[in-house]
Design a protein around this motif. Structure first.
Motif, mmCIF file in Angstrom:
data_model
loop_
_atom_site.group_PDB
_atom_site.id
_atom_site.type_symbol
_atom_site.label_atom_id
_atom_site.label_comp_id
_atom_site.label_asym_id
_atom_site.label_seq_id
_atom_site.Cartn_x
_atom_site.Cartn_y
_atom_site.Cartn_z
ATOM 1 N N ARG A 1 1.043 -1.377 -0.411
ATOM 2 C CA ARG A 1 0.129 0.002 0.048
ATOM 3 C C ARG A 1 1.503 1.490 -0.466
ATOM 4 O O ARG A 1 1.268 1.682 0.900
ATOM 5 N N GLY A 2 1.363 2.080 -1.145
ATOM 6 C CA GLY A 2 1.706 2.767 -1.357
ATOM 7 C C GLY A 2 2.958 2.680 -0.617
ATOM 8 O O GLY A 2 3.219 1.058 -1.458
ATOM 9 N N PRO A 3 4.194 2.546 0.075
ATOM 10 C CA PRO A 3 5.721 2.646 0.268
ATOM 11 C C PRO A 3 5.487 1.634 1.261
ATOM 12 O O PRO A 3 6.377 0.830 1.600
ATOM 13 N N VAL A 4 4.148 1.145 1.733
ATOM 14 C CA VAL A 4 4.302 -0.039 3.300
ATOM 15 C C VAL A 4 3.491 -1.195 2.515
ATOM 16 O O VAL A 4 3.392 -1.545 1.439
ATOM 17 N N ASP A 5 4.370 -2.641 2.883
ATOM 18 C CA ASP A 5 4.343 -3.829 2.540
ATOM 19 C C ASP A 5 4.061 -4.404 3.457
ATOM 20 O O ASP A 5 4.303 -4.730 4.674
ATOM 21 N N TYR A 6 2.521 -5.420 3.108
ATOM 22 C CA TYR A 6 2.168 -6.345 4.531
ATOM 23 C C TYR A 6 2.330 -7.380 3.715
ATOM 24 O O TYR A 6 2.331 -8.263 2.726
ATOM 25 N N GLN A 7 3.002 -8.649 5.110
ATOM 26 C CA GLN A 7 2.912 -9.812 4.769
ATOM 27 C C GLN A 7 1.462 -10.197 4.850
ATOM 28 O O GLN A 7 1.596 -10.532 6.636
ATOM 29 N N PHE A 8 1.340 -11.412 4.296
ATOM 30 C CA PHE A 8 -0.247 -12.325 4.734
ATOM 31 C C PHE A 8 0.412 -13.819 4.413
ATOM 32 O O PHE A 8 0.869 -14.030 3.565
ATOM 33 N N PRO A 9 -0.005 -14.333 5.545
ATOM 34 C CA PRO A 9 0.953 -16.027 5.981
ATOM 35 C C PRO A 9 -0.936 -16.801 5.515
ATOM 36 O O PRO A 9 -1.949 -16.219 4.783
ATOM 37 N N ALA A 10 -0.255 -17.870 3.737
ATOM 38 C CA ALA A 10 -1.266 -17.944 3.502
ATOM 39 C C ALA A 10 -0.871 -19.059 2.812
ATOM 40 O O ALA A 10 -0.163 -20.261 2.814
ATOM 41 N N VAL A 11 -2.787 -20.850 2.114
ATOM 42 C CA VAL A 11 -1.675 -21.915 1.882
ATOM 43 C C VAL A 11 -2.251 -21.587 0.359
ATOM 44 O O VAL A 11 -2.786 -21.563 -0.073
ATOM 45 N N VAL A 12 -1.181 -22.359 -1.136
ATOM 46 C CA VAL A 12 -1.972 -23.143 -1.996
ATOM 47 C C VAL A 12 -3.117 -23.626 -1.664
ATOM 48 O O VAL A 12 -3.453 -24.855 -1.062
#
Lengths: 854, 264
Positions: free
Chosen positions: A759-770
Motif C-alpha cells: 500500500r504505497g511504500p508500505v508492505d504487508y505480508q499475509f500467511p496463506a496456503v495454496v
C-alpha cells in the motif's frame, strides 16, 4: 413359511448345481452354458461358458445395464431405452464469447477477407495517400474557437433570445411543412447523410448538431402523426388508437427531456484540498445495515476506517438496525462507533436520521454496507465543499465489481455497458450541468447543516435519497457529481432481487412525483425541474412498453386500424424518426449504453413496475420498503418461471399474431398485405425483446458464495525457504487471492506460502496456503487472519486509490448494427433456453411420476 | 564517466551483492561498466569468482605509482570490467614496514587518489564506475566518497542502522545521495517499523525501491551464478532491476545536463 421357501430354494439350487457339475454361486452365463452344453473335458477351455460371458458383457454394454443387475432390469431394458441427458440447444455463451474473438477473425477475415485482401489493400493504400494529401482538421482547436465565439456572442444583450426564437420559428416551419412522400424520403436521406458524417467528428458541436436534427425529425413525425393519422372509423379503433398515441406522447416527452438532461455532461474534476490538514473539516462516516451478514459489512467498515483523513477528524459509525450483538462486538474491536435504535421505522432514512443528532461531524459520508470505499474517497470528494460553500452534496458513482443478472445470464460483463452505467456515466453528469445531480443513497458526502435544515433524510418516500436532494435543491443548495469511482460493491444476485430493487426505485420516484412534484413548487430552475421530472417519468415506461409489446395484435387479431396511414407513408415518417433518433442516441449514450439494449432492459422490467408505479401514483402511501439480498449461491441453472410468466404470455400473444398474419396473407383475407407485413415485423421485433427477457430469467450457475472480484495489483510471494517471486494478483475473494504467476510452477495443495502486498511504500505480508495451482494461475487462501491483518488486506486491495481507475477502459464503444445483431442473437438464445427449460420441466414432471408410482 | 559509490555504516548490508547485481544490470542496459573494488577484503572479486585475491590491482598502483596498472583489470562473464584491490602482501616492495601502514598513509595523504585514477579510465558512452567499499568509516570509503558523483547508501533494516545514520548523513552532506533499503522482509514487523522510521527521517532521499530479502541471493553466490539472471522473476531481482533502471535514468540525466552545461 418364508424361511422354509428360502431353504427349499437353496436345496434346489445346490442339487441342480451338483447335477450340472457347477459351483452353486457361478454366474448366470455359466449356468446357461451348462444347461445347453456339456462340461468341458479336464484341461480344455470352457469355450461355451466364455462365449456366453462375452455375449452377456456385450448385451450389458448395448442395453446400458450395470453389472450385477437383477432380472427385472434386464427385462425392462429389453423394451425401454435408458434415460440419457438431452442435448441442450441454447449455447453456452460464456464459452462462445471466449472463442468468438478468434472465431470471428478466422471466419470473416480469414475466409472472405482473404479473397478481397488485394482489393482492400489497394483501397486502403490509396485511402491513406488521399488522407495524407487532405489537410488534417484539428477538431479540438475548432471546437475551442467555436466556444470562444459563442461566449463572445453571449455577451451581446438579447442576441441569445433572438437566436433561440428564430430557431424555434424555423424549427416549427420545418416540422409543419407538408411534403410529398418522395420529398420526405429525400429529406430523410439528406439528414441521414449529415448524421453519418457528423458521427465521425469528435467534440460537442457535432453532438449538438445530431441532437437538433433528431429533434427536428421527431418534430416532423409528431406533427404528421397528430394531424394525419388520428382519424378512426369506429369507436374501438379510436380507443385503441388513442391509447397508442398517448403511449407515444410519453416517449416523446421522455426523449426531449432526455436530450435536455444530457446535452452537456459536466465532467467535473476533483478540487484540491488546502495543503494544511489542520484546516480540513470533520467527517462522520455512516454505514447503515439492517439484515446483511457481518462478512459483508466487515470490509466496508475496515476500508472506511482506513481512509486517508486526519485521524481525529474522521469517525466511522456502524448504524445497525438489526441490533445484533456480534455487530456491536465487531464495532468495538475495530474502534468504530456503533449506533442502534429501539423502533425501526422509515428503514434506512430513519436509521440515518436517528444517528444525526448523536454525532458531531460537519460532513456525513454515507456508504451502503456493501460499498467498499477506497482510501482516497474523502480527499477526492471533500475539496468540492471547501471550494463551494453552497454545495450540500457530492455524489460519486456506484460501481459494481460483480456482474448483475443481465450481465451474468448473458455473459455481457465488461462487454456491454450495464444498466447502471448510463445513469452514472452520463445522466448524473448531465444533471450536474444543470445543478440537478441527485443523491443516490450511498458513496456520497452530505453537509450536515443543510441536511438538518431540510429535516434530515426524507422519510416520505421509499427513495429517500433522490427526495432529500430535491429538498436541498428547493432551498437553493448546490450538488456536485464526480464521475470518479471511489467505492465499489456487489451487484444484485438474481433477477428476482434485481427486479425487486427496480420496483422500489420506480415506486419511490412515483411517490415523489405525486407528493412533491418537481414541476410544481418553488425554488427550482426550469432545467432542474426537467431533470428531476425526467428521472421520475423515466420509471413510468411500464405501461407504454406493454402497449407497444401488445399493439401489433390489435390489427392482426381484430383488424383495427390503430394507426391510420398507408404503409408507405409509415416508412416515410416512422422509420426516419426512429433511425435518426437512434443515431443521435448512439452518439450521446453509446459509450454507456449500446443501441437497442434499453429495449431489453425495459422489456424485462416493464411488467413488474406497472403495478407499483400505478398504485403509488394513485395512492403514494401504499407499499413497504424491501431490502435486496446479496451474496447468494445459484447451484443449478434454472428458468425462473414465476418471474417470466408475463413474458411468456406476451410471447404467445405475439407468436399467434404472426401466425394469424401469415394465415391472412396465405388465404387472402386482406386487401392490405403491406400493413400485415408491417405489423408482423413489429411483432417479430417484440418477439426478439421478449425472447431476450425470458433468456435473462434463466439464471446461470453461480457457484461461489465469495465473489471473485477482478483486481490487478502487484504482489510478492514469499516461500517458506525464503525465496521470493514477483507476481500480480488477478482477483480477490473474501479469504483468498487469485494470483497470476510469471512462470508455470508446481505447487501442491496445502503448501504454505506468504503473500506480500503493498500500500504505497508500505508492505504487508499475509500467511496463506495454496488452494489450487494450474499452470500460471495460483489460488491461495489466507490463514490466521487477525482483525488487523484483515484490515491491512482491505487496504492493499479494495482500499487502493487506483483499484477502480481502469473501469472506464473496459467500456466498449457502441456499434449500432453490431449491437442489433447481438440483441437479435440474445432473443434467439432466449427462445432456445425456453425450449430447454420446457423439456426439463416435462422431464422432471415424468420422472417424478415414475418415482412416485415405483 | 559517472562514479557511483556504494557505502553503508554497518557490515553485511549488501553493498558488494548490490554492486555486482547493479553492474550486471547496467551493463545489460548498454552502459560500459567498471566495478572497482576499493576494499582490502577482496569481497567483490570473490563475487566474480576469484577465490584467491588477484595479485595486481589498485594496491599495486598505490604502493608503486610508477607501475603499469592498466593490465590489472579483469572482465566478468557479464562484460563488466573488474578493477580488483589486489594483494597487498604480494605487492610488498621489499620494504620491512607493513603494507597496511603504507596504504593508509598514502590514502590519507592523497584524498583524491581514487578520483584521479578513475578519471584516467577512458570508457565510451555513458560509462559507469561502481565503487564497492568496506563498512564506513574507513580510509577506503573516504576515498570512494571523494570520487563519487552519486552515493548509494545501502541500509539494512536493522536497529544499528538507525543509530549510525545521523553520522553517516553528516559525512555525506553536500553529496548527491540516495538511500536504499536492502534485505527487507515484509513479514517482519521490525523491518517494516524501521523502514517507516527511515522514510520519515530521510524523506525523498530514500529510494522508493526497497530490495527484498531472498535466500536465492546467497545460494547464487555459493553456486557462482548471477542471481538476477538465474532467478529473474524473484521479487529481489525485480527490485534490483528497478533500482538499475533508476540509476540508468540518473546517468542519462547527468549526461544531458553536462551537455547542456557545455553548450551554454
Amino acid at each position: 413359511m418364508a424361511s422354509l421357501i428360502a431353504r427349499a430354494k437353496i436345496y434346489l439350487r445346490h442339487s441342480t448345481a451338483q447335477g450340472l457339475g457347477l459351483e452353486p454361486d457361478a454366474p448366470a452365463s455359466t449356468w446357461l452354458a451348462r444347461l445347453l452344453f456339456q462340461p468341458p473335458r479336464t484341461g480344455r477351455r470352457d469355450l461355451p461358458a466364455l462365449w456366453m460371458a462375452s455375449l452377456g458383457g456385450h448385451l450389458e454394454h448395448e442395453l446400458g445395464i450395470a453389472g450385477e443387475s437383477g432380472f427385472g432390469v434386464w427385462l425392462r431394458r429389453l423394451f425401454f431405452r435408458p434415460r440419457h441427458r438431452r442435448a441442450r440447444l441454447a449455447a453456452n455463451l460464456r464459452l462462445q464469447h471466449r472463442e468468438r474473438k478468434r472465431a470471428r477473425r478466422r471466419a470473416l477475415l480469414g475466409k472472405v477477407g482473404s479473397w478481397f485482401k488485394p482489393v482492400y489493400g489497394v483501397a486502403s493504400h490509396y485511402g491513406e495517400l488521399l488522407r495524407q494529401r487532405l489537410p488534417g482538421v484539428d477538431w479540438d482547436k475548432l471546437s475551442d474557437h467555436a466556444h470562444r465565439f459563442s461566449a463572445g456572442i453571449d455577451r451581446l444583450p438579447y442576441l441569445k433570445k433572438l437566436i433561440l426564437l428564430l430557431a424555434l420559428v424555423i424549427g416549427l416551419v420545418f416540422c409543419t411543412t407538408p411534403l410529398q412522400l418522395g420529398e420526405q424520403f429525400r429529406l430523410f436521406l439528406c439528414v441521414w447523410l449529415v448524421m453519418v458524417l457528423a458521427r465521425r467528428v469528435p467534440g460537442r458541436g457535432p453532438t449538438m448538431l445530431m441532437v437538433s436534427l433528431a429533434v427536428l425529425m421527431a418534430g416532423r413525425y409528431i406533427w404528421w402523426r397528430t394531424t394525419q393519422t388520428l382519424n378512426f372509423n369506429s369507436v374501438p379503433e379510436a380507443i385503441v388508437g388513442y391509447i397508442l398515441y398517448s403511449a407515444e406522447i410519453y416517449t416523446w416527452i421522455v426523449l426531449f427531456f432526455g436530450y435536455a438532461q444530457t446535452i452537456w455532461p459536466l465532467n467535473r474534476k476533483p478540487r484540491p484540498l488546502p495543503p494544511d490538514p489542520a484546516s480540513w473539516p470533520t467527517v462522520d462516516v455512516y454505514i447503515p445495515t439492517y439484515n446483511e451478514a457481518l462478512s459483508v459489512v466487515v470490509p466496508t467498515v475496515l476500508a472506511a476506517n482506513s481512509m486517508d483523513w486526519p485521524r481525529e477528524k474522521l469517525r466511522v459509525y456502524l448504524l445497525d438496525d438489526g441490533s445484533r450483538e456480534d455487530f456491536r462486538a465487531f464495532a468495538e474491536s475495530v474502534g468504530v462507533g456503533y449506533l442502534t435504535r429501539e423502533e425501526h421505522n422509515h428503514a434506512k432514512a430513519g436509521n440515518i436520521n436517528h444517528a444525526l443528532p448523536l454525532t458531531q461531524g460537519e460532513y456525513i459520508a454515507i456508504f451502503d454496507c456493501d460499498h467498499i470505499p477506497t482510501r482516497s474517497f474523502l480527499q477526492t470528494t471533500m475539496g468540492e465543499f471547501l471550494a463551494d460553500p453552497k454545495c450540500a452534496l457530492v455524489q460519486t458513482p456506484h460501481h459494481f465489481f460483480s456482474p448483475d443478472p443481465f450481465e451474468r445470464n448473458y455473459d455481457t460483463f465488461h462487454r456491454v455497458p450495464n444498466e447502471g452505467s448510463l445513469f452514472y456515466g452520463l445522466i448524473q453528469d448531465g444533471n450536474d450541468f444543470w445543478n440537478a445531480a441527485f443523491f443516490c443513497g450511498s458513496c456520497a458526502v452530505l453537509k450536515r447543516a443543510p441536511l438538518e435544515e431540510v429535516g434530515g433524510i426524507a422519510v416520505e418516500t421509499v427513495t429517500e435519497d433522490a427526495h432529500t436532494s430535491l429538498k436541498l435543491h428547493r432551498r437553493g443548495y448546490r450538488t456536485a457529481y464526480l464521475r470518479v469511482v471511489q467505492a465499489a460493491g456487489l451487484a444484485t444476485d438474481s433477477l428476482a432481487d434485481h427486479v425487486g430493487q427496480r420496483i422500489r426505485w420506480a415506486r419511490g420516484m412515483t411517490q415523489i412525483f405525486r407528493i412533491d412534484n418537481p414541476l410544481l413548487g418553488k425554488g427550482l430552475t426550469f432545467f432542474q425541474r426537467i431533470c428531476y421530472s425526467n428521472a421520475m417519468l423515466h420509471f413510468f415506461y411500464g405501461i407504454p412498453r406493454l402497449i407497444f409489446l401488445a399493439m401489433p395484435c390489435a390489427y392482426l387479431y381484430f383488424g383495427l386500424h390503430v394507426f391510420n396511414a398507408q404503409a408507405i407513408s409509415v416508412f416515410a415518417y416512422v422509420v426516419p424518426y426512429l433511425f435518426i433518433a437512434g443515431l443521435a442516441n448512439s452518439r450521446i449514450q453509446g459509450q454507456y449504453r449500446h443501441s437497442f439494449w434499453a429495449e431489453i432492459y425495459e422489456s424485462v422490467l416493464a411488467w413488474y413496475i406497472v403495478l407499483p408505479t400505478t398504485l403509488a401514483f394513485i395512492n403514494p402511501r401504499l407499499g413497504k420498503f424491501n431490502v435486496t439480498s446479496k451474496g447468494g449461491v445459484i447451484k443449478e441453472q434454472y428458468l425462473d418461471w414465476t418471474i417470466s410468466k408475463p413474458y411468456l404470455f406476451l410471447l404467445a400473444l405475439n407468436l399467434v399474431a404472426i401466425l394469424v398474419g401469415f394465415g391472412k396473407l396465405l388465404f387472402g383475407y386482406t386487401g392490405e398485405p403491406a400493413t400485415i407485413w408491417m405489423n408482423m415485423v413489429w411483432a417479430m421485433f417484440n418477439l426478439t425483446m421478449l425472447g431476450a427477457a425470458v433468456g435473462v430469467a434463466t439464471e446461470a450457475r453461480q457457484i461461489r458464495v465469495a465473489h471473485h472480484i477482478p483486481l490487478r495489483v502487484p504482489a510478492t510471494l514469499v516461500f517458506p525457504d525464503g525465496r521470493t517471486l514477483a507476481c500480480h494478483a488477478e482477483n480477490y475473494s473474501t479469504g483468498g487471492l487469485g494470483i497470476l504467476l510469471p512462470l508455470e510452477m508446481r505447487l501442491t495443495k496445502g503448501e504454505a506460502v506468504d503473500v506480500a502486498l503493498s500500500r504505497g511504500p508500505v508492505d504487508y505480508q499475509f500467511p496463506a496456503v495454496v488452494v489450487r495451482c494450474r499452470g500460471v494461475h495460483l489460488g491461495v487462501r489466507f490463514e490466521q487472519m487477525t482483525q488487523e491483518k484483515e484490515s491491512q488486506l482491505i487496504e492493499c486491495t479494495f482500499g487502493r486509490a487506483d483499484a477502480w481507475v481502469r473501469w472506464q477502459e473496459q467500456l466498449v464503444p457502441d456499434a449500432p448494427l453490431h449491437s442489433f445483431f447481438e440483441v437479435v442473437d440474445m432473443g434467439y438464445q432466449g427462445f432456445l433456453r425456453l425450449y430447454d427449460a420446457c423439456m426439463d420441466a416435462i422431464d422432471s414432471l415424468f420422472s417424478r411420476r415414475t418415482r412416485e408410482s415405483g | 564517466m559517472k562514479t557511483i559509490a556504494l557505502v553503508s555504516s554497518t557490515g553485511g548490508a549488501g553493498r558488494t551483492t548490490l554492486t555486482v547485481a547493479l553492474a550486471g544490470l547496467l551493463k545489460a542496459r548498454g552502459h560500459a561498466v567498471v566495478a572497482i573494488e576499493c576494499d582490502p577484503g577482496n569481497v567483490l572479486a570473490t563475487h566474480y569468482g576469484l577465490h584467491q585475491p588477484a595479485r595486481a590491482g589498485l594496491v599495486s598502483h598505490l604502493l608503486a605509482p610508477a607501475a603499469p596498472w592498466r593490465d590489472t583489470a579483469l572482465q566478468g562473464d557479464d562484460g563488466v570490467l573488474l578493477l580488483p584491490w589486489g594483494d597487498a602482501a604480494a605487492n610488498g616492495q621489499g620494504g620491512d614496514a607493513s603494507p597496511e601502514m603504507a596504504i593508509a598513509t598514502r590514502l590519507l595523504q592523497e584524498p583524491h587518489w581514487l578520483r584521479d585514477l578513475i578519471a584516467r579510465i577512458d570508457l565510451p558512452g555513458r560509462a559507469v564506475a561502481l565503487v564497492d567499499t568496506p563498512a564506513w568509516p574507513s580510509v577506503q570509503t573516504t576515498q570512494a566518497l571523494a570520487a563519487a558523483d552519486l552515493v548509494l547508501a545501502v541500509l539494512a533494516p536493522e536497529p544499528l542502522v538507525c543509530a549510525t545514520l545521523p553520522r553517516l548523513r553528516a559525512a555525506l552532506a553536500g553529496k548527491p545521495c540516495v538511500f536504499v533499503a536492502n534485505g527487507v522482509m515484509p513479514g517482519r514487523q521490525l523491518h517494516m517499523d524501521i523502514l517507516t522510521l527511515l522514510r520519515a527521517s530521510l524523506g525523498t532521499a530514500m529510494s522508493s525501491y526497497r530490495i527484498h530479502a531472498d535466500t536465492g541471493i546467497p545460494e547464487a553466490l555459493a553456486r557462482d551464478e548471477d542471481f538476477c539472471r538465474g532467478a529473474p522473476h524473484s521479487q529481489a531481482a525485480h527490485d534490483m532491476q528497478g533500482l538499475a533502471s533508476w540509476l540508468a535514468g540518473w546517468v542519462a540525466r547527468q549526461g544531458e545536463a553536462s551537455i547542456a552545461g557545455g553548450a551554454s
